[in-house]
Structure formats: structure tokens, C-alpha cells
Design a protein around this motif. Structure first.
Motif, PDB file in Angstrom:
ATOM      1  N   TYR A   1       0.853  -1.194   0.000  1.00 22.19           N
ATOM      2  CA  TYR A   1       0.000   0.000   0.000  1.00 22.19           C
ATOM      3  C   TYR A   1       0.887   1.241   0.000  1.00 22.19           C
ATOM      4  CZ  TYR A   1      -3.551   3.430   1.270  1.00 22.19           C
ATOM      5  OH  TYR A   1      -4.384   4.533   1.281  1.00 22.19           O
TER       6      TYR A   1
ATOM      7  N   ASN B   1      -3.326  -2.873  -2.299  1.00 21.52           N
ATOM      8  CA  ASN B   1      -4.555  -2.364  -1.688  1.00 21.52           C
ATOM      9  C   ASN B   1      -4.905  -0.962  -2.190  1.00 21.52           C
ATOM     10  OD1 ASN B   1      -5.870  -4.286  -0.174  1.00 21.52           O
ATOM     11  ND2 ASN B   1      -4.782  -3.864   1.727  1.00 21.52           N
TER      12      ASN B   1
ATOM     13  N   ASN C   1      -8.862  -0.201  -0.316  1.00 17.10           N
ATOM     14  CA  ASN C   1      -7.947  -0.701   0.704  1.00 17.10           C
ATOM     15  C   ASN C   1      -8.703  -1.682   1.597  1.00 17.10           C
ATOM     16  OD1 ASN C   1      -6.079  -1.207   2.686  1.00 17.10           O
ATOM     17  ND2 ASN C   1      -5.685   0.945   3.173  1.00 17.10           N
TER      18      ASN C   1
ATOM     19  N   GLY D   1      -7.412  -3.681   3.849  1.00 16.78           N
ATOM     20  CA  GLY D   1      -6.776  -3.945   5.127  1.00 16.78           C
ATOM     21  C   GLY D   1      -5.782  -5.083   5.049  1.00 16.78           C
ATOM     22  N   PHE D   2      -5.055  -5.280   6.144  1.00 20.03           N
ATOM     23  CA  PHE D   2      -3.969  -6.269   6.199  1.00 20.03           C
ATOM     24  C   PHE D   2      -4.503  -7.694   6.113  1.00 20.03           C
ATOM     25  CE2 PHE D   2      -1.014  -9.048   8.429  1.00 20.03           C
ATOM     26  CZ  PHE D   2       0.227  -8.663   7.928  1.00 20.03           C
TER      27      PHE D   2
ATOM     28  N   ASN E   1       6.177  -8.239   4.558  1.00 22.28           N
ATOM     29  CA  ASN E   1       5.904  -6.817   4.377  1.00 22.28           C
ATOM     30  C   ASN E   1       6.693  -6.270   3.185  1.00 22.28           C
ATOM     31  OD1 ASN E   1       4.209  -6.689   6.607  1.00 22.28           O
ATOM     32  ND2 ASN E   1       5.224  -4.886   7.463  1.00 22.28           N
TER      33      ASN E   1
ATOM     34  N   MET F   1      -6.179  -3.491  10.647  1.00 18.60           N
ATOM     35  CA  MET F   1      -4.735  -3.275  10.657  1.00 18.60           C
ATOM     36  C   MET F   1      -4.255  -3.327  12.109  1.00 18.60           C
ATOM     37  SD  MET F   1      -2.639   0.003   9.140  1.00 18.60           S
ATOM     38  CE  MET F   1      -3.419  -0.180   7.545  1.00 18.60           C
ATOM     39  N   TYR F   2      -3.158  -4.076  12.339  1.00 17.69           N
ATOM     40  CA  TYR F   2      -2.535  -4.242  13.648  1.00 17.69           C
ATOM     41  C   TYR F   2      -3.277  -5.285  14.499  1.00 17.69           C
ATOM     42  CZ  TYR F   2      -0.963   0.258  11.946  1.00 17.69           C
ATOM     43  OH  TYR F   2      -0.507   1.252  11.135  1.00 17.69           O
TER      44      TYR F   2
ATOM     45  N   GLU G   1      -3.279  -8.509  13.982  1.00 25.52           N
ATOM     46  CA  GLU G   1      -3.569  -9.745  13.255  1.00 25.52           C
ATOM     47  C   GLU G   1      -2.501 -10.801  13.485  1.00 25.52           C
ATOM     48  OE1 GLU G   1      -2.797  -6.848  11.903  1.00 25.52           O
ATOM     49  OE2 GLU G   1      -4.325  -6.132  10.512  1.00 25.52           O
TER      50      GLU G   1
ATOM     51  N   SER H   1       5.664  -0.637  14.441  1.00 29.99           N
ATOM     52  CA  SER H   1       4.891   0.572  14.163  1.00 29.99           C
ATOM     53  C   SER H   1       4.813   1.454  15.400  1.00 29.99           C
ATOM     54  CB  SER H   1       3.477   0.187  13.717  1.00 29.99           C
ATOM     55  OG  SER H   1       3.525  -0.560  12.527  1.00 29.99           O
TER      56      SER H   1
ATOM     57  N   TYR I   1      -3.761   6.080  13.860  1.00 30.66           N
ATOM     58  CA  TYR I   1      -2.981   4.868  14.125  1.00 30.66           C
ATOM     59  C   TYR I   1      -3.253   4.371  15.535  1.00 30.66           C
ATOM     60  CZ  TYR I   1       0.647   1.695  15.375  1.00 30.66           C
ATOM     61  OH  TYR I   1       1.290   0.586  15.835  1.00 30.66           O
TER      62      TYR I   1
ATOM     63  N   ARG J   1      -6.565   2.677  15.963  1.00 31.68           N
ATOM     64  CA  ARG J   1      -6.599   1.355  15.340  1.00 31.68           C
ATOM     65  C   ARG J   1      -5.833   0.338  16.169  1.00 31.68           C
ATOM     66  NH1 ARG J   1      -5.584   2.700   8.928  1.00 31.68           N
ATOM     67  NH2 ARG J   1      -7.730   3.264   8.415  1.00 31.68           N
TER      68      ARG J   1
END
Length: 365
Positions: free
Chosen positions: A10, A39, A64, A66-67, A87, A189-190, A192, A222, A229, A232
Motif C-alpha cells: 500500500y 490495496n 484498501n 486492510g492487512f 511486508n 490493521m494491527y 492480526e 509501528s 494509528y 486502530r
């Protein structure tokens, strides 16, 4: 087919290009495929993949997703016996996939395998191996105390069982990924990677950290750069506890209150600003090229032992293997104010980062 490497992208076109070059080198002797899921990037990522890496399988999403959903898309079309979630802001050593394939064949009840990650300054990233973030440990972590969050009982160059691995690099059998139903799409996101690692343990699998092979993760863990951020991240933690640790209303209130208080009183990380007096390259051609493009003197060196403190070192993968670049970064990271950049052959950019607190940086010519 032995391996499918799935890269979710992304808006990191230049990092993706470098990543793909390193993955191509690492899969040269392996029956493997590379899948990029984009994405809905607004940059030139998809065109770059089509032009420079026509053999790569590209999924172009129109939004998008998401992850979790993006990676699940990639694995859904994968053909490899093993999959690696990777990544785009990473650089892998040439031996990483071969070593992990050989390692995996020797283990029973194999879950997820991770490797040693370093940031753009050559420093070890402790999120390479973590413990299960039970409520007490997680609240300590988001208040700044990481002693029990990371798997500090395992040395960074060791091979051992661990509980939680990082989503920047997760290697496993494709059948295991599918048995675990992949990444939980309730997470955007985050969180997972924590969830998938924990599901593997609950299903009776063993997760492993293999510290004998290393790679670069430019962004590192991150950091809380902005309100979106942070929301999330802490929202993901609430989802994790609701799914795996919910017990009663008192417990739920305690978790909700602790996470939200941690969000309110969070500390922003300090950005690293290094002083660089010299810039080094390993060939006359690269030194001359950089001198012209950057309008500064670039010195030529033959050995890393010639490098002084307060310097920027530019590595060239056309004359040095990625594994050697990673090893040199680890070795030189002990010096004061050392920065590293990578210049691809026939490219118009250099990439680097001075710490895990700073997003990787790109200089285009």
C-alpha cells in the motif's frame, strides 16, 4: 511448488521494488512464486510491478481492504506447500527461505516460523519474538514497560520455540494457514499477527523463532504517529481480548479502561536525527554517480573497517549480496551515528532509515 511469497502493498512503491529484488534473489534456486496484493495504492506500485517484475502475480484491489483480507486474498491463490507473509518494506537475505524450508522439514506440529529482524540502522528488532500479551503484560507494554512483552529469554541469534511472531515475516505450511482460517478479518490493521500466532498455539502447533538468518524491516515496530494509528492499534487490542480472554463484565471493563487510559497517556517516540560527516560507497562508479546526484563528496572504500563514526554507508546489491549487506549493517551498528542506504543498480532512488522509530526514507534523483 515449494513456496509462495505473499506481499501486501500500500503506497510504498520504492520499498516494494527493493523488496522484490531481494525476494527474487532469495527464491532463485527454489520452486517458488511471488504474489503481490496491492490495496489500491495511489502511487506507481502496480505499474512498477508490471514493468520490472512481469513474472510476479499481481492482484489489484479497487479499495484498501486492510492487512488481514489482503493477505488472505494472496494465500487463497497460492500454490506453494509453504507460504511466507512478507511486508513490502523489508529486504531478505538470500538464504532465508532455503534455511526455513530445511528447518521446517525437521519439525512436527509446526506452526509459524519467524526470523531475526533488524531495523534500518542495523539494530535488532525485539518484536521478532514475543510472548502472549496477556492483559497485565499488554498494559505494561503500552505504558512503556516491555520487559515481559518480548521473548527476552530467547537470544536474538538463537533457535527456539516462541509464542508470538511479527506479521512483517510469517512463514508456515499453507495447510496450517488454511486450518487456522488465515488472518482474522475483524482486524483491519494491527493485532492480526498476534491473533494468528495465538490461534496456532491454541490449535496445538509450535511456533519457532530462527535467529540464524536475518532480514531488514525498515519501518520496524509501528509507532504511534497519529491519532488514527493509535485508535486502530488499541482497537485491535480490544478485539484480541474480546476474542480470546473475555471472562466477565468486570474483566471487560478493566481491559477497556486500561487500554483507553494507555491511549490517552501514550508517549510519542523521539525521531532520530543522526549527524553524518562522510558518505561512503564501495565502487568508483557508484561514488561518482552519487556525488553528481546528491551534490556532495562520496568516498570510495574497499573494506567496512575503513568506515568512521558519523558516516552514511551506501550499499550496492549488484556488487554485494543482501546477506552481506545485512551482516555489515549489524556489525557497523555499534559505531556512533552510522546510517545506511541501499542503491539498486540502474535505479533512480536510494532507500534507508535511521531507526525503528522513523519511517523508512526514499531519496529520488
Amino acid at each position: 511448488m515449494d513456496l509462495s511469497v505473499v506481499i501486501l502493498n500500500y503506497n510504498v512503491r520504492y520499498f516494494l521494488e527493493l523488496c522484490l529484488h531481494s525476494v527474487k534473489a532469495a527464491t532463485a534456486s527454489i520452486d517458488a512464486e511471488i504474489i503481490v496484493v496491492d490495496n489500491n495504492s495511489a502511487d506507481d506500485s502496480c505499474n512498477m510491478v508490471k514493468q520490472l517484475f512481469p513474472e510476479v502475480i499481481l492482484i489489484e484491489n479497487k479499495e484498501n481492504l486492510g492487512f488481514s483480507k489482503g493477505n488472505n486474498q494472496g494465500v487463497a491463490i497460492a500454490k506453494g506447500d509453504y507460504v511466507c507473509i512478507l511486508n513490502p518494506d523489508t529486504v531478505v537475505s538470500e538464504d532465508v527461505f532455503f534455511k526455513l524450508l530445511e528447518f521446517s522439514k525437521t519439525k512436527e506440529n509446526l506452526g509459524i516460523v519467524g526470523c531475526k529482524l533488524i531495523d534500518g540502522s542495523g539494530m535488532f528488532l525485539p518484536e521478532s519474538k514475543r510472548n502472549i500479551p496477556v492483559v497485565k503484560v499488554a498494559l505494561q507494554k503500552i505504558r512503556g514497560n516491555s520487559a515481559n512483552y518480548y521473548a527476552n529469554h530467547v537470544q536474538e541469534n538463537e533457535v527456539a520455540k516462541v509464542e508470538i511472531l511479527v506479521g512483517a515475516f510469517m512463514f508456515m505450511k499453507r495447510t496450517v494457514y488454511n486450518q487456522l482460517k488465515g488472518f482474522d478479518e475483524d482486524y483491519f490493521m494491527y493485532g492480526e499477527d498476534i491473533d494468528l500466532s495465538y490461534k496456532a498455539i491454541k490449535a496445538g502447533f509450535n511456533n519457532y523463532y530462527v535467529g540464524t538468518t536475518a532480514m531488514i524491516h525498515y519501518k520496524g515496530e509501528s509507532t504511534l504517529k497519529d491519532t488514527n494509528y493509535a485508535k486502530r492499534f488499541y482497537g485491535a487490542m480490544q478485539i484480541f481480548y474480546k476474542k480470546h480472554f473475555k471472562s466477565n463484565i468486570v474483566f471487560d471493563v478493566f481491559v477497556w479502561l486500561g487500554i483507553n487510559l494507555a491511549y490517552l497517556f501514550r508517549k510519542n517516540p523521539n525521531k532520530v536525527k543522526k549527524v553524518s560527516k562522510n558518505m561512503y560507497a564501495f565502487s568508483n562508479m557508484k561514488a561518482q554517480f552519487l556525488s553528481e546526484k546528491l551534490n556532495k563528496k562520496v568516498l570510495v572504500i574497499n573494506s567496512i573497517s575503513d568506515i568512521n563514526d558519523q558516516s552514511t554507508v551506501v550499499f550496492d546489491p549488484s556488487s554485494m549480496r543482501y546477506k552481506e549487506i545485512v551482516s555489515n549493517m549489524i556489525y557497523l551498528s555499534k559505531k556512533k551515528d552510522i546510517s545506511f542506504r541501499i542503491l539498486m543498480n540502474n535505479s533512480n532512488f536510494i532507500i534507508g532509515s535511521d531507526s525503528s522509530n522513523n519511517r523508512g526514507e526514499v531519496i529520488t534523483f
